[in-house]
Design a protein around this motif. Structure first.
Motif, PDB file in Angstrom:
ATOM      1  N   TYR A   6       0.755  -1.059  -0.009  1.00 42.19           N
ATOM      2  CA  TYR A   6      -0.025   0.081  -0.018  1.00 42.19           C
ATOM      3  C   TYR A   6       0.774   1.314   0.090  1.00 42.19           C
ATOM      4  N   GLU A   7       1.905   1.410   0.837  1.00 36.89           N
ATOM      5  CA  GLU A   7       2.707   2.571   0.774  1.00 36.89           C
ATOM      6  C   GLU A   7       3.182   2.768  -0.609  1.00 36.89           C
ATOM      7  N   GLN A   8       3.634   1.888  -1.245  1.00 35.16           N
ATOM      8  CA  GLN A   8       4.365   2.034  -2.707  1.00 35.16           C
ATOM      9  C   GLN A   8       3.026   2.275  -3.961  1.00 35.16           C
ATOM     10  N   ALA A   9       2.164   1.874  -3.527  1.00 39.36           N
ATOM     11  CA  ALA A   9       0.913   2.123  -4.341  1.00 39.36           C
ATOM     12  C   ALA A   9       0.511   3.515  -4.132  1.00 39.36           C
ATOM     13  N   ASP A  10       0.292   3.983  -2.852  1.00 38.00           N
ATOM     14  CA  ASP A  10      -0.035   5.137  -2.661  1.00 38.00           C
ATOM     15  C   ASP A  10       0.882   6.122  -3.204  1.00 38.00           C
ATOM     16  N   ALA A  11       2.159   6.029  -3.303  1.00 36.46           N
ATOM     17  CA  ALA A  11       3.118   6.928  -3.655  1.00 36.46           C
ATOM     18  C   ALA A  11       2.932   6.862  -5.341  1.00 36.46           C
ATOM     19  N   ARG A  12       2.675   6.059  -5.892  1.00 36.60           N
ATOM     20  CA  ARG A  12       2.512   5.920  -7.163  1.00 36.60           C
ATOM     21  C   ARG A  12       1.102   6.778  -7.734  1.00 36.60           C
ATOM     22  N   VAL A  13       0.041   6.393  -6.789  1.00 37.91           N
ATOM     23  CA  VAL A  13      -1.234   7.262  -7.078  1.00 37.91           C
ATOM     24  C   VAL A  13      -1.196   8.568  -6.782  1.00 37.91           C
ATOM     25  N   LYS A  14      -0.458   9.021  -5.701  1.00 40.71           N
ATOM     26  CA  LYS A  14      -0.159  10.289  -5.612  1.00 40.71           C
ATOM     27  C   LYS A  14       0.699  11.239  -6.709  1.00 40.71           C
ATOM     28  N   TYR A  28      -9.758   6.028 -10.054  1.00 39.07           N
ATOM     29  CA  TYR A  28     -10.207   4.562 -10.075  1.00 39.07           C
ATOM     30  C   TYR A  28      -9.230   4.031  -8.824  1.00 39.07           C
ATOM     31  N   PHE A  29      -7.970   4.137  -9.245  1.00 39.50           N
ATOM     32  CA  PHE A  29      -6.873   3.225  -8.651  1.00 39.50           C
ATOM     33  C   PHE A  29      -6.689   3.913  -7.116  1.00 39.50           C
ATOM     34  N   ALA A  30      -6.955   5.274  -7.099  1.00 38.34           N
ATOM     35  CA  ALA A  30      -7.065   5.869  -5.767  1.00 38.34           C
ATOM     36  C   ALA A  30      -8.055   5.032  -4.883  1.00 38.34           C
ATOM     37  N   GLY A  31      -9.059   4.953  -5.352  1.00 33.28           N
ATOM     38  CA  GLY A  31     -10.462   4.543  -4.902  1.00 33.28           C
ATOM     39  C   GLY A  31     -10.134   3.086  -4.521  1.00 33.28           C
ATOM     40  N   LEU A  32      -9.631   2.195  -5.418  1.00 39.68           N
ATOM     41  CA  LEU A  32      -9.221   0.834  -5.207  1.00 39.68           C
ATOM     42  C   LEU A  32      -8.175   0.780  -3.901  1.00 39.68           C
ATOM     43  N   LEU A  33      -7.303   1.651  -4.165  1.00 34.36           N
ATOM     44  CA  LEU A  33      -6.412   1.694  -3.058  1.00 34.36           C
ATOM     45  C   LEU A  33      -6.848   2.017  -1.709  1.00 34.36           C
ATOM     46  N   GLU A  34      -7.973   2.962  -1.675  1.00 34.85           N
ATOM     47  CA  GLU A  34      -8.490   3.099  -0.115  1.00 34.85           C
ATOM     48  C   GLU A  34      -9.126   1.960   0.241  1.00 34.85           C
ATOM     49  N   MET A  35     -10.041   1.338  -0.790  1.00 33.94           N
ATOM     50  CA  MET A  35     -10.987   0.161  -0.520  1.00 33.94           C
ATOM     51  C   MET A  35     -10.220  -0.818   0.061  1.00 33.94           C
ATOM     52  N   ARG A  36      -9.082  -1.267  -0.548  1.00 34.76           N
ATOM     53  CA  ARG A  36      -8.254  -2.254  -0.272  1.00 34.76           C
ATOM     54  C   ARG A  36      -7.445  -2.407   0.970  1.00 34.76           C
ATOM     55  N   PRO A  38      -5.975  -1.743   4.897  1.00 33.65           N
ATOM     56  CA  PRO A  38      -6.603  -2.034   6.035  1.00 33.65           C
ATOM     57  C   PRO A  38      -7.157  -0.715   6.858  1.00 33.65           C
ATOM     58  N   LYS A  39      -8.329  -0.980   7.211  1.00 34.82           N
ATOM     59  CA  LYS A  39      -8.918   0.305   8.012  1.00 34.82           C
ATOM     60  C   LYS A  39      -9.007   1.429   7.014  1.00 34.82           C
ATOM     61  N   GLY A  40      -9.323   1.031   5.621  1.00 33.71           N
ATOM     62  CA  GLY A  40      -9.382   2.203   4.629  1.00 33.71           C
ATOM     63  C   GLY A  40     -10.909   3.147   4.815  1.00 33.71           C
ATOM     64  N   ASP A  41     -10.811   4.128   4.305  1.00 33.69           N
ATOM     65  CA  ASP A  41     -11.946   4.906   4.336  1.00 33.69           C
ATOM     66  C   ASP A  41     -12.959   4.662   3.189  1.00 33.69           C
ATOM     67  N   ILE A  42     -13.890   3.761   3.574  1.00 34.12           N
ATOM     68  CA  ILE A  42     -14.681   3.498   2.378  1.00 34.12           C
ATOM     69  C   ILE A  42     -15.475   4.563   1.667  1.00 34.12           C
ATOM     70  N   ALA A  43     -15.875   5.443   2.504  1.00 31.12           N
ATOM     71  CA  ALA A  43     -16.488   6.674   1.965  1.00 31.12           C
ATOM     72  C   ALA A  43     -15.550   7.380   1.035  1.00 31.12           C
ATOM     73  N   GLN A  44     -14.471   7.765   1.433  1.00 34.57           N
ATOM     74  CA  GLN A  44     -13.443   8.449   0.413  1.00 34.57           C
ATOM     75  C   GLN A  44     -13.258   7.409  -0.771  1.00 34.57           C
ATOM     76  N   ALA A  45     -13.310   6.067  -0.571  1.00 40.32           N
ATOM     77  CA  ALA A  45     -12.995   5.124  -1.754  1.00 40.32           C
ATOM     78  C   ALA A  45     -14.201   5.449  -2.784  1.00 40.32           C
ATOM     79  N   VAL A  46     -15.577   5.577  -2.081  1.00 36.02           N
ATOM     80  CA  VAL A  46     -16.653   5.584  -3.100  1.00 36.02           C
ATOM     81  C   VAL A  46     -16.464   6.856  -3.897  1.00 36.02           C
ATOM     82  N   LYS A  47     -15.877   7.900  -3.216  1.00 38.54           N
ATOM     83  CA  LYS A  47     -15.749   9.400  -3.558  1.00 38.54           C
ATOM     84  C   LYS A  47     -14.728   9.251  -4.684  1.00 38.54           C
ATOM     85  N   GLU A  48     -13.828   8.355  -4.853  1.00 36.10           N
ATOM     86  CA  GLU A  48     -12.482   8.279  -5.765  1.00 36.10           C
ATOM     87  C   GLU A  48     -13.119   7.567  -6.822  1.00 36.10           C
ATOM     88  N   LEU A  49     -13.894   6.384  -6.623  1.00 35.53           N
ATOM     89  CA  LEU A  49     -14.491   5.407  -7.593  1.00 35.53           C
ATOM     90  C   LEU A  49     -15.481   6.013  -8.233  1.00 35.53           C
TER      91      LEU A  49
END
Length: 171
Positions: A6-14, A28-36, A38-49
């Motif tokens: 997730y840290e690597q993915a977060d850096a690439r999405v940023k 899409y990838f930002a939302g998928l990252l947030e969704m997947r 651990p303890k991701g913010d589902i509301a934020q994931a929906v916003k990005e997705l």
């Protein structure tokens, strides 16, 4: 994301957001990252997705992911709507079709006419080849409704489609 890095993915999405913050595929990838994560913010994931739905390449996947988020948020109606829209975009997408069948079957009360329609539509698609998972769901529907002859027909079709399927053999 798939590997759980997730840290690597977060850096690439940023970095992708820095390059083009309006790109729907990046959202899409930002939302998928947030969704997947651990303890991701589902509301934020929906916003990005939701922004990712506009992606020409990942739009259906974004809707599929939103449906999963809505299911997690105990919003089965919203999940069904997303899956219906995804299936309308890609009628041949069996993953979406099967998820929609599962959502209809688990609704309270189950939406059996919709299950029948989605199965019938799949079977009428050009080039349809019998699919054991689809036929398994059809058999499950008929069993739940007490239609044993129809269930047996669907089980036999599923067995012919995939004779090695443990799932069908159990049924």
């Amino acid at each position: 994301i798939q590997l759980g890095k997730y840290e690597q993915a977060d850096a690439r999405v940023k970095r992708a957001m820095e390059i083009d913050s309006k790109d729907p595929t990046t959202h899409y990838f930002a939302g998928l990252l947030e969704m997947r994560r651990p303890k991701g913010d589902i509301a934020q994931a929906v916003k990005e997705l939701t922004l990712g739905e506009q992606s020409p390449t990942m739009g259906v996947e974004a809707r599929f992911a939103i449906a999963e988020c809505m299911r997690r948020q105990n919003n089965p109606g919203g999940a069904i709507t997303q899956l219906e829209q995804a299936l309308a975009q890609q009628p041949e997408n069996m993953q979406v079709r099967l998820a929609l069948l599962d959502a209809y079957a688990s609704a309270q009360p189950p939406r059996w006419p919709d299950v029948e329609r989605v199965i019938r539509d799949a079977k009428s698609l050009p080039g349809y080849r019998p699919n054991a998972e689809l036929l398994h769901r059809e058999a499950s529907m008929w069993l739940a409704r007490g239609e044993m002859d129809s269930a047996m027909t669907a089980i036999k079709e599923a067995r012919a489609a995939d004779p090695s399927s443990v799932m069908v053999a159990r049924m």
